[in-house]
Design a protein around this motif. Structure first.
Motif, PDB file in Angstrom:
ATOM      1  N   ARG A  18       0.832  -1.210   0.000  1.00 38.07           N
ATOM      2  CA  ARG A  18       0.000   0.000   0.000  1.00 38.07           C
ATOM      3  C   ARG A  18       0.862   1.253   0.000  1.00 38.07           C
ATOM      4  N   LEU A  19       2.003   1.190   0.684  1.00 36.89           N
ATOM      5  CA  LEU A  19       2.902   2.345   0.685  1.00 36.89           C
ATOM      6  C   LEU A  19       3.520   2.582  -0.686  1.00 36.89           C
ATOM      7  N   TRP A  20       3.969   1.510  -1.358  1.00 42.44           N
ATOM      8  CA  TRP A  20       4.567   1.754  -2.683  1.00 42.44           C
ATOM      9  C   TRP A  20       3.510   2.149  -3.700  1.00 42.44           C
ATOM     10  N   PHE A  21       2.265   1.700  -3.522  1.00 38.29           N
ATOM     11  CA  PHE A  21       1.184   2.133  -4.409  1.00 38.29           C
ATOM     12  C   PHE A  21       0.987   3.645  -4.327  1.00 38.29           C
ATOM     13  N   LEU A  22       1.019   4.195  -3.132  1.00 40.93           N
ATOM     14  CA  LEU A  22       0.860   5.643  -2.982  1.00 40.93           C
ATOM     15  C   LEU A  22       2.142   6.386  -3.320  1.00 40.93           C
ATOM     16  N   GLY A  23       3.299   5.813  -2.967  1.00 45.17           N
ATOM     17  CA  GLY A  23       4.565   6.526  -3.143  1.00 45.17           C
ATOM     18  C   GLY A  23       4.914   6.812  -4.584  1.00 45.17           C
ATOM     19  N   GLN A  24       4.556   5.931  -5.518  1.00 47.97           N
ATOM     20  CA  GLN A  24       4.913   6.178  -6.915  1.00 47.97           C
ATOM     21  C   GLN A  24       4.237   7.431  -7.440  1.00 47.97           C
ATOM     22  N   TYR A  25       2.991   7.698  -7.031  1.00 45.59           N
ATOM     23  CA  TYR A  25       2.284   8.880  -7.518  1.00 45.59           C
ATOM     24  C   TYR A  25       2.765  10.147  -6.825  1.00 45.59           C
ATOM     25  N   VAL A  26       3.175  10.023  -5.554  1.00 52.17           N
ATOM     26  CA  VAL A  26       3.766  11.172  -4.872  1.00 52.17           C
ATOM     27  C   VAL A  26       5.060  11.595  -5.567  1.00 52.17           C
ATOM     28  N   LEU A  27       5.905  10.620  -5.916  1.00 46.11           N
ATOM     29  CA  LEU A  27       7.159  10.927  -6.598  1.00 46.11           C
ATOM     30  C   LEU A  27       6.915  11.565  -7.959  1.00 46.11           C
ATOM     31  N   GLU A  28       5.969  11.011  -8.734  1.00 44.25           N
ATOM     32  CA  GLU A  28       5.723  11.551 -10.068  1.00 44.25           C
ATOM     33  C   GLU A  28       5.201  12.975 -10.003  1.00 44.25           C
ATOM     34  N   LEU A  29       4.307  13.265  -9.053  1.00 41.10           N
ATOM     35  CA  LEU A  29       3.809  14.634  -8.919  1.00 41.10           C
ATOM     36  C   LEU A  29       4.922  15.576  -8.475  1.00 41.10           C
ATOM     37  N   ALA A  30       5.782  15.122  -7.563  1.00 41.62           N
ATOM     38  CA  ALA A  30       6.879  15.989  -7.093  1.00 41.62           C
ATOM     39  C   ALA A  30       7.823  16.337  -8.238  1.00 41.62           C
ATOM     40  N   PHE A  31       8.188  15.359  -9.057  1.00 37.93           N
ATOM     41  CA  PHE A  31       9.078  15.658 -10.180  1.00 37.93           C
ATOM     42  C   PHE A  31       8.375  16.483 -11.244  1.00 37.93           C
ATOM     43  N   CYS A  32       7.078  16.281 -11.421  1.00 40.04           N
ATOM     44  CA  CYS A  32       6.330  17.098 -12.378  1.00 40.04           C
ATOM     45  C   CYS A  32       6.368  18.568 -11.973  1.00 40.04           C
ATOM     46  N   GLU A  33       6.065  18.869 -10.702  1.00 37.42           N
ATOM     47  CA  GLU A  33       6.105  20.259 -10.243  1.00 37.42           C
ATOM     48  C   GLU A  33       7.513  20.838 -10.341  1.00 37.42           C
ATOM     49  N   PHE A  34       8.505  20.025 -10.005  1.00 35.45           N
ATOM     50  CA  PHE A  34       9.884  20.519 -10.040  1.00 35.45           C
ATOM     51  C   PHE A  34      10.319  20.874 -11.455  1.00 35.45           C
ATOM     52  N   PHE A  35      10.074  19.985 -12.411  1.00 39.83           N
ATOM     53  CA  PHE A  35      10.531  20.235 -13.781  1.00 39.83           C
ATOM     54  C   PHE A  35       9.736  21.351 -14.456  1.00 39.83           C
ATOM     55  N   LEU A  36       8.454  21.480 -14.137  1.00 46.78           N
ATOM     56  CA  LEU A  36       7.678  22.573 -14.730  1.00 46.78           C
ATOM     57  C   LEU A  36       8.209  23.930 -14.275  1.00 46.78           C
ATOM     58  N   GLN A  37       8.675  24.020 -13.036  1.00 45.24           N
ATOM     59  CA  GLN A  37       9.208  25.297 -12.543  1.00 45.24           C
ATOM     60  C   GLN A  37      10.672  25.485 -12.931  1.00 45.24           C
ATOM     61  N   ARG A  38      11.384  24.415 -13.113  1.00 48.89           N
ATOM     62  CA  ARG A  38      12.805  24.530 -13.492  1.00 48.89           C
ATOM     63  C   ARG A  38      12.956  24.856 -14.976  1.00 48.89           C
ATOM     64  N   TYR A  39      12.069  24.314 -15.815  1.00 48.39           N
ATOM     65  CA  TYR A  39      12.142  24.564 -17.255  1.00 48.39           C
ATOM     66  C   TYR A  39      10.824  25.205 -17.704  1.00 48.39           C
ATOM     67  N   PRO A  40      10.677  26.523 -17.505  1.00 45.76           N
ATOM     68  CA  PRO A  40       9.372  27.162 -17.751  1.00 45.76           C
ATOM     69  C   PRO A  40       9.006  27.274 -19.231  1.00 45.76           C
ATOM     70  N   ARG A  41       9.946  27.077 -20.150  1.00 44.81           N
ATOM     71  CA  ARG A  41       9.641  27.210 -21.582  1.00 44.81           C
ATOM     72  C   ARG A  41       9.566  25.869 -22.302  1.00 44.81           C
ATOM     73  N   GLU A  42       9.774  24.789 -21.611  1.00 42.73           N
ATOM     74  CA  GLU A  42       9.904  23.493 -22.260  1.00 42.73           C
ATOM     75  C   GLU A  42       8.548  22.792 -22.361  1.00 42.73           C
ATOM     76  N   SER A  43       8.389  21.959 -23.379  1.00 34.43           N
ATOM     77  CA  SER A  43       7.177  21.149 -23.505  1.00 34.43           C
ATOM     78  C   SER A  43       7.266  19.943 -22.565  1.00 34.43           C
ATOM     79  N   PRO A  44       6.144  19.298 -22.266  1.00 28.98           N
ATOM     80  CA  PRO A  44       6.188  18.193 -21.290  1.00 28.98           C
ATOM     81  C   PRO A  44       6.958  16.961 -21.755  1.00 28.98           C
TER      82      PRO A  44
END
Length: 512
Positions: free
Chosen positions: A186-212
């Protein structure tokens, strides 16, 4: 002189060599081996015994049991019905479950084990948990001494941290009980989505002109299952995951699944470098971006420390102001007052229940938020075929990227709190089936919002009259709406859209 009788008989009986047409062609089969039956014959029954003698019947039954019957496929053990627990045992099990000890923190309580830790679990905690805390940078004191009151989440930290390291090892008896197996999965089921959202927010703010697209490749290169053993070893946690094996000498199929499960379960960062050569996306043709970005991103490239330490000011317009600025370009203000803003925006806002009531001290803040919300809604319905080649960020792609990750996380939390006894693999399969792309677009079309998507003139007719083209675009709009709701109002509004407006769980009564 007449021929002898025998010679005449031989001449008359010899067949003539006639070649008659044969419709079936004979195929010669070469016999290479002959298997002989080595089974000894049954002993002969004495004639003195009658036909219905018990001794004779028992002997025949023993002979029949020796015959090999074809293998029957028995049903899996999980499908075999078990007798229900009686009321007393069921009450005792519920009252002793740590999941029911927290009422104010439902998500944390759903991640706790379904039964108290055993003596073997406590032994591992006393022996190895201090090393894990030291490697991850957490306070070394027992979690029971932190905070005040049972509703403090820090007091329950040791148990999830212990479960995070308990990947299923067939040779270890400690990881086989249900509360350990299910708690870890149950922890790894939730943790994978927490990690993906964290990296999504980080990369969107780090590369503001880049496509996804390049950002997805970067995230996969950082948290893909091939590189996770490397991060575990860099954090000196590999000895806790593989206490009896050398990580470098293990084969890949034995090394990657436990590393992935433990890594996802830890929710943590392991000194990852997004500028590393192995994490760079493949080269592709980039469209020239002539539009401005927010002032926060023009000065310098943000690091993960900047993103993690950022706290929005108390009078901020949005729940995640910096993420909103990274997804909605400032140039969107040129679209204020156009036909879509005048004609379609009120209908879309009325269907989605916007704007939400907010307690702002200054009325101008509410007005500015509603204006930005309208521009964000227009960006959610702006198809890439309209402006992307001249203005790469004037489309829903970046909001769609956020929306995919936040809807994954919100549904994962919902399933965890709804199914307290379910293992992680069952939850992952249910999660996948509920968030299929075809369903996301269908919920949007059920609300008749697909009529407001803005297509380019060159593809307008094709998309409106071809559902194979239209349906994927409505799925993208649906996910972009979730991303906008997360940026403006936060995670509670994403829950409202998914489970009250669009009914992802399909539990609302249907109109007849």
């Amino acid at each position: 002189m007449a021929p002898p009788a025998m010679a005449f008989q031989a001449l008359t009986l010899t067949p003539l060599p006639l070649s008659l047409p044969n419709s079936r062609r004979r195929v010669r089969v070469r016999v290479l081996a002959v298997a002989a039956d080595q089974t000894p014959p049954p002993p002969p029954v004495p004639s003195s015994e009658p036909a219905n003698s018990p001794r004779r019947l028992l002997r025949e039954l023993a002979q029949r049991k020796k015959a090999v019957s074809p293998k029957k496929k028995h049903p899996p053990r999980r499908f075999i019905l078990k007798p229900p627990l009686d009321d007393e045992r069921l009450t005792r099990r519920f009252l002793s479950s740590p999941q029911l000890s927290l009422k104010a923190l439902p998500l944390l309580s759903s991640c706790l084990p379904s039964a108290p830790l055993s003596t073997a679990d406590r032994t591992w905690v006393d022996e190895y948990l201090l090393e894990a805390k030291q490697a991850l940078g957490y306070p070394l004191a027992p979690s029971e001494t932190l905070g005040e009151g049972d509703d403090c989440p820090a007091r329950h930290f040791d148990v999830p941290l212990y479960l995070a390291f308990q990947h299923l090892d067939p040779s270890c008896e400690r990881t086989r009980p249900r509360h350990v197996r299910n708690g870890h999965s149950r922890l790894w089921f939730l943790g994978q989505y927490v990690l993906e959202l964290a990296f999504c927010e980080f990369f969107l703010q780090r590369y503001p002109r880049e496509s996804p697209g390049p950002m997805r490749e970067r995230a996969f290169a950082l948290i893909g299952k091939k590189v996770l053993p490397k991060w575990l070893k860099a954090a000196s946690l590999h000895n806790l995951v593989f206490p009896y094996d050398d990580l470098d000498k293990m084969i890949r199929k034995d090394r990657e699944p436990p590393s992935k499960a433990v890594f996802w379960a830890l929710f943590g960062a392991f000194g990852m470098d997004p500028d590393d050569e192995s994490c760079q996306p493949k080269l592709r043709r980039q469209l020239e971006d002539v539009d401005y970005v927010s002032v926060e991103f023009e000065k310098r490239q943000l690091t993960w420390q900047d993103v993690a330490a950022y706290r929005p000011p108390p009078d901020a317009l949005f729940a995640h102001p910096r993420l909103f600025r990274a997804c909605v370009p400032p140039g969107m203000h040129r679209f204020r007052g156009n036909i879509w803003d005048f004609d379609s925006r009120p209908k879309v806002m009325d269907t989605l229940g916007y704007p939400l009531p907010m307690n702002d001290r200054i009325p101008e803040i509410t007005e500015a938020r509603n204006i930005e919300l309208g521009l964000g809604l227009q960006l959610c319905f702006l198809h890439p075929s309209k402006h992307k080649f001249e203005h790469p960020r004037f489309c829903f792609e970046r909001l769609e990227y956020v929306g995919q990750k936040i809807q994954d996380l919100v549904l994962a939390e919902r399933l965890l709190m709804k199914h307290l006894d379910a293992p992680g693999r069952w939850l992952a399969e249910k999660h996948r089936r509920m968030l299929m792309n075809k369903y996301c677009g269908r919920y949007l079309r059920d609300k008749h919002l697909h009529h407001y998507v803005i297509y380019g003139e060159s593809v307008q007719d094709r998309f409106e009259h071809n559902r194979r083209l239209r349906n994927p675009s409505t799925t993208s709009v649906q996910q972009a709406l979730h991303g906008l709701a997360y940026c403006v109002y936060g995670k509670p509004d994403v829950r409202r859209l998914m489970f009250e407006v669009f009914d992802f769980e399909q539990v609302h009564p249907k109109a007849v």
